[in-house]
Design an enzyme around this catalytic site. Structure first.
Site, PDB file in Angstrom:
ATOM      1  N   SER A  11      54.570 117.280  64.885  1.00 15.93           N
ATOM      2  CA  SER A  11      53.914 117.352  63.575  1.00 15.93           C
ATOM      3  C   SER A  11      54.535 118.394  62.652  1.00 15.93           C
ATOM      4  CB  SER A  11      52.420 117.648  63.740  1.00 15.93           C
ATOM      5  OG  SER A  11      52.227 118.904  64.368  1.00 15.93           O
ATOM      6  N   SER A 128      64.436 123.607  74.739  1.00 12.70           N
ATOM      7  CA  SER A 128      64.256 124.926  75.341  1.00 12.70           C
ATOM      8  C   SER A 128      64.573 125.987  74.285  1.00 12.70           C
ATOM      9  CB  SER A 128      65.139 125.064  76.576  1.00 12.70           C
ATOM     10  OG  SER A 128      64.933 126.291  77.210  1.00 12.70           O
ATOM     11  N   TYR A 142      57.620 134.486  76.766  1.00 17.63           N
ATOM     12  CA  TYR A 142      58.229 133.299  76.142  1.00 17.63           C
ATOM     13  C   TYR A 142      59.567 133.019  76.827  1.00 17.63           C
ATOM     14  CZ  TYR A 142      60.542 130.338  72.682  1.00 17.63           C
ATOM     15  OH  TYR A 142      61.230 129.315  72.071  1.00 17.63           O
ATOM     16  N   LYS A 146      60.743 129.726  79.251  1.00 15.57           N
ATOM     17  CA  LYS A 146      61.928 128.923  78.970  1.00 15.57           C
ATOM     18  C   LYS A 146      62.973 129.064  80.082  1.00 15.57           C
ATOM     19  CE  LYS A 146      60.640 127.262  74.937  1.00 15.57           C
ATOM     20  NZ  LYS A 146      60.424 125.809  74.723  1.00 15.57           N
TER      21      LYS A 146
END
Length: 266
Positions: A11, A128, A142, A146
């Site tokens: 989105s 990624s 974070y 990843k």
């Protein structure tokens, strides 16, 4: 060749850019969002929360009903938590992994039986990050979420070879999206961390706002979906940033850390 493509987190940002570009190229795209905009007309958006097992099952079933066949799954849904590792709650850390790692696993596991039944196999692309290859201060969880995708994709590729199913990670550096706006900050930061916390936040936001155009990722994916040979990962973005991973490989982790510590004034 026209492909049927399912994209999570489509989105806004990179996911939306990919969906629009691939639609313009003639591919059939269904995107997902936790709160899809029903007025959006470029490609269809359906409801999905990648942290919820039942939501994943419903969304993948609906996408298959609409497309009849899925050729490409693009796992893009993700977000970042910013703050000192010590002061990031376990609850927030789990939330980071639920979306960025387990969300990928849920989506992939749900689509794999369909890919296996498809004689042409399928392609899984995970969006990624450069942060999967270089640990970023104050974005430690974070990076960790990843980094997890790196081990995941290396193992997954070998397991899926007998089924003609391909998989890869795309590791973008900074791209100009809403990532900065959507970044979640920890609830509080102690005085001892405050100066560096603000220093890095300003730097990250500056580099993100000056990031590359997401169309570069879209063009790369458009090439990959019709390619036979798929590499493990594709590093993409401004050379001034992507060169960091090359330096890390050349110097080794310890020397690279010293170099970056001096550059970042840590």
């Amino acid at each position: 060749m026209t492909k049927n493509i399912l994209i999570s987190g489509a989105s806004s940002g990179i996911g939306k850019a990919i969906g629009e570009y691939l639609t313009d190229k003639g591919h059939k795209v269904i995107g997902t969002s936790r709160n899809p905009d029903k007025k959006y007309k470029k490609f269809e958006l359906i409801s999905l929360d990648v942290t919820d097992d039942e939501s994943v099952k419903r969304a993948c079933k609906l996408a298959l009903e609409k497309l009849t066949r899925i050729d490409v799954l693009i796992n893009n849904a993700g977000f970042g938590i910013y703050g000192p590792i010590e002061q990031t709650s376990i609850e927030d850390t789990k939330s980071q992994f639920e979306t960025n790692y387990f969300g990928v696993v849920r989506m992939t596991n749900e689509i794999l039986p369909h890919f296996k039944s498809n004689h042409n196999g399928g392609l899984i692309i995970n969006i990624s990050s450069l942060a999967a290859l270089i640990g970023l201060p104050f974005q430690g969880h974070y990076s960790a979420s990843k980094f997890a995708l790196e081990g995941y994709i290396e193992a997954l590729r070998m397991e899926l070879k007998p089924f003609n199913i391909k998989a890869c990670n795309i590791n973008p550096a900074d791209f100009k999206t809403e990532f900065s706006v959507n970044r979640r900050l920890v609830s509080s930061v102690s005085v001892e961390y405050n100066e560096k916390f603000n220093q890095f936040l300003r730097m990250y936001e500056r580099e993100e706002n000056d990031g590359a155009n997401p169309i570069l990722i879209s063009k790369l994916i458009d090439k990959l979906i019709n390619q036979d040979n798929i590499k493990v990962r594709y590093l993409i973005g401004r050379q001034s940033q992507t060169i960091g991973f090359t330096m890390k490989r050349l110097l080794g982790s310890s020397l690279f850390e010293k170099m970056m510590s001096k550059m970042w004034n840590v």
